[in-house]
Design a protein around this motif. Structure first.
Motif, PDB file in Angstrom:
ATOM      1  N   ALA A  39       0.815  -1.205   0.000  1.00 27.77           N
ATOM      2  CA  ALA A  39       0.000   0.000   0.000  1.00 27.77           C
ATOM      3  C   ALA A  39       0.856   1.265   0.000  1.00 27.77           C
ATOM      4  N   GLY A  40       2.127   1.130   0.298  1.00 30.07           N
ATOM      5  CA  GLY A  40       3.016   2.278   0.372  1.00 30.07           C
ATOM      6  C   GLY A  40       3.810   2.489  -0.900  1.00 30.07           C
ATOM      7  N   ASP A  41       4.903   3.210  -0.782  1.00 31.75           N
ATOM      8  CA  ASP A  41       5.753   3.552  -1.917  1.00 31.75           C
ATOM      9  C   ASP A  41       6.761   2.433  -2.127  1.00 31.75           C
ATOM     10  N   LEU A  42       6.318   1.410  -2.829  1.00 30.17           N
ATOM     11  CA  LEU A  42       7.172   0.251  -3.070  1.00 30.17           C
ATOM     12  C   LEU A  42       7.362   0.122  -4.569  1.00 30.17           C
ATOM     13  N   SER A  43       8.603   0.094  -5.021  1.00 31.20           N
ATOM     14  CA  SER A  43       8.857   0.077  -6.457  1.00 31.20           C
ATOM     15  C   SER A  43       9.994  -0.855  -6.782  1.00 31.20           C
ATOM     16  N   LEU A  44       9.897  -1.467  -7.975  1.00 30.26           N
ATOM     17  CA  LEU A  44      10.988  -2.283  -8.503  1.00 30.26           C
ATOM     18  C   LEU A  44      11.736  -1.528  -9.600  1.00 30.26           C
ATOM     19  N   GLY A  45      11.538  -0.218  -9.655  1.00 28.50           N
ATOM     20  CA  GLY A  45      12.124   0.576 -10.716  1.00 28.50           C
ATOM     21  C   GLY A  45      13.623   0.731 -10.587  1.00 28.50           C
ATOM     22  N   PRO A  46      14.250   1.363 -11.573  1.00 28.87           N
ATOM     23  CA  PRO A  46      15.704   1.565 -11.551  1.00 28.87           C
ATOM     24  C   PRO A  46      16.132   2.472 -10.402  1.00 28.87           C
ATOM     25  N   ASN A  47      17.393   2.308  -9.988  1.00 33.12           N
ATOM     26  CA  ASN A  47      17.996   3.116  -8.927  1.00 33.12           C
ATOM     27  C   ASN A  47      17.297   2.934  -7.588  1.00 33.12           C
ATOM     28  N   ARG A  48      16.695   1.773  -7.357  1.00 39.37           N
ATOM     29  CA  ARG A  48      16.046   1.478  -6.096  1.00 39.37           C
ATOM     30  C   ARG A  48      16.633   0.197  -5.517  1.00 39.37           C
ATOM     31  N   ASP A  49      16.649   0.104  -4.197  1.00 36.97           N
ATOM     32  CA  ASP A  49      17.026  -1.142  -3.544  1.00 36.97           C
ATOM     33  C   ASP A  49      15.854  -2.102  -3.677  1.00 36.97           C
ATOM     34  N   ILE A  50      16.016  -3.082  -4.526  1.00 37.74           N
ATOM     35  CA  ILE A  50      14.870  -3.913  -4.878  1.00 37.74           C
ATOM     36  C   ILE A  50      14.771  -5.189  -4.048  1.00 37.74           C
ATOM     37  N   SER A  51      15.716  -5.424  -3.156  1.00 37.22           N
ATOM     38  CA  SER A  51      15.684  -6.683  -2.399  1.00 37.22           C
ATOM     39  C   SER A  51      14.421  -6.787  -1.541  1.00 37.22           C
TER      40      SER A  51
END
Length: 384
Positions: A22-34
């Motif tokens: 429900a929050g700001d969760l992204s798999l986009g570039p320049n993000r810690d995706i773990s």
């Protein structure tokens, strides 16, 4: 018993994943995706654990339709992850409490069939009715009409116990009501507006509200709120059609959709529909639940990572010929709605949908099906 995905995490982990979704969760570039990958892994596992209960409800409803000789089609699909996230953001619903992660849909030939099926389900059904929303008897303000029932899954064998308590939603509607919902989604997609969630052109939303009232009138059902009497209503429909060019736009959408003429003979339980950003739609055929669940999760992750606007959905149908007519909004088919709108603006009544007998074609078992036969191109959409 067929193999179905089971939940691989505890319920506390599922609840926490819902809060993160429900929050700001992204798999986009320049993000810690773990962390994001783990959250989506939990969410997908929770959603996939609804496949078996969803299929049980699907078969139970289908059996009653056949036994009572109620004409119509049945389909089932899990909720798209994008829709799950939207619902978590826009409401107080928690992931583990969401009631439509697994959804079934019965699209019946007429209102008599809807009432007969609902009566039969209430008399005897293997799963417990948790809640009902009578949007046919009490339409939503925007004109949406369909009867929703949420069941609590009740296992009958030891193998089914891991799925105990899952909630599955059934939508029961007429073909006329379904044509309305199809048109709302197709026009929204065509115009780049989210009309389904009341975002976009006020004139289009008003037109759909008024046409829904006309459909309710011909079906002998209650008419929704905030619409004028019939004579004034029909006049406003004509004015809005002239202003929007609604018939013309709907015809453009219909013309832009080219259905494949070739039959595909293999019967699969699941069809994965992928609506791409390049305006092509592909359909993949799967027989195994675990395979289609993995493919769905992978595509959704790719869409999330790229920030794209593609859509992917899994549909279960009992035979492939029903795929397009049961979920036509994924292909832009607005023919039934278009014909009725034409009748209304020319002074005629709308008509309940009557399904003509379908041509039977003998199978050719020696040939392997080619999923490319189901590709629909939308190249003409950009020309209008």
């Amino acid at each position: 018993m067929a193999q179905y995905p089971q939940l691989q995490f505890g319920m506390q982990t599922v609840r926490k994943a819902g809060e993160r979704l429900a929050g700001d969760l992204s798999l986009g570039p320049n993000r810690d995706i773990s962390e994001a990958r783990q959250v989506f892994a939990v969410a997908h596992s929770w959603r996939d654990s609804h496949f078996m209960p969803m299929r049980s409800v699907f078969l139970s409803v289908k059996y009653r339709m056949r036994k009572e000789q109620i004409g119509g089609d049945m389909a089932a699909r899990p909720k798209r992850m994008a829709s799950i996230r939207r619902k978590l953001r826009e409401s107080s619903t928690k992931l583990d409490q969401m009631q439509d992660i697994g959804g079934c849909r019965a699209i019946l030939d007429d209102i008599a069939g809807v009432r007969a099926l609902l009566d039969k389900i209430r008399q005897e059904f293997p799963h417990v009715i948790r809640q009902e929303w009578p949007y046919i008897e009490k339409p939503k303000p925007d004109g949406y009409r369909s009867h929703h029932i949420v069941f609590t899954f009740c296992p009958r064998t030891r193998e089914q116990r891991p799925f105990d308590g899952r909630r599955i939603e059934l939508q029961v509607r007429t073909r006329l009501q379904h044509s309305w919902a199809t048109a709302v989604e197709a026009v929204g997609l065509f115009n780049g507006e989210d009309l389904k969630h009341h975002k976009g052109s006020g004139d289009w939303l008003r037109l759909f509200q008024l046409v829904s009232a006309e459909f309710a009138h011909v079906e002998g059902c209650p008419i929704g709120p905030d619409v004028p009497q019939r004579r004034e209503r029909l006049n406003e429909i004509k004015i809005l059609n002239d202003k929007l060019g609604a018939v013309s736009i709907l015809e453009n959408i219909r013309t832009a959709t080219h259905y494949a003429e070739t039959f595909v003979y293999e019967r699969g339980k699941f069809f994965l529909i992928h609506y791409r950003e390049d305006r092509t739609v592909t359909v993949e055929n799967y027989t195994e639940t675990l395979q289609v669940a993995a493919r769905l999760a992978g595509l959704e992750q790719d869409i999330e990572s790229s920030g794209g606007k593609a859509k992917v959905v899994v549909v279960e149908v009992d035979k492939i010929e029903n795929l397009i007519r049961t979920y036509p909004n994924y292909f832009g088919d607005v023919g039934v709605f278009l014909q009725n709108l034409r009748w209304l603006v020319s002074g005629k009544d709308a008509q309940e949908y009557t399904l003509l007998p379908q041509k039977l074609v003998a199978p050719r078992p020696e040939e392997r099906p080619d999923p490319r036969h189901l590709i629909r191109r939308y190249d003409r959409w950009g020309r209008f």
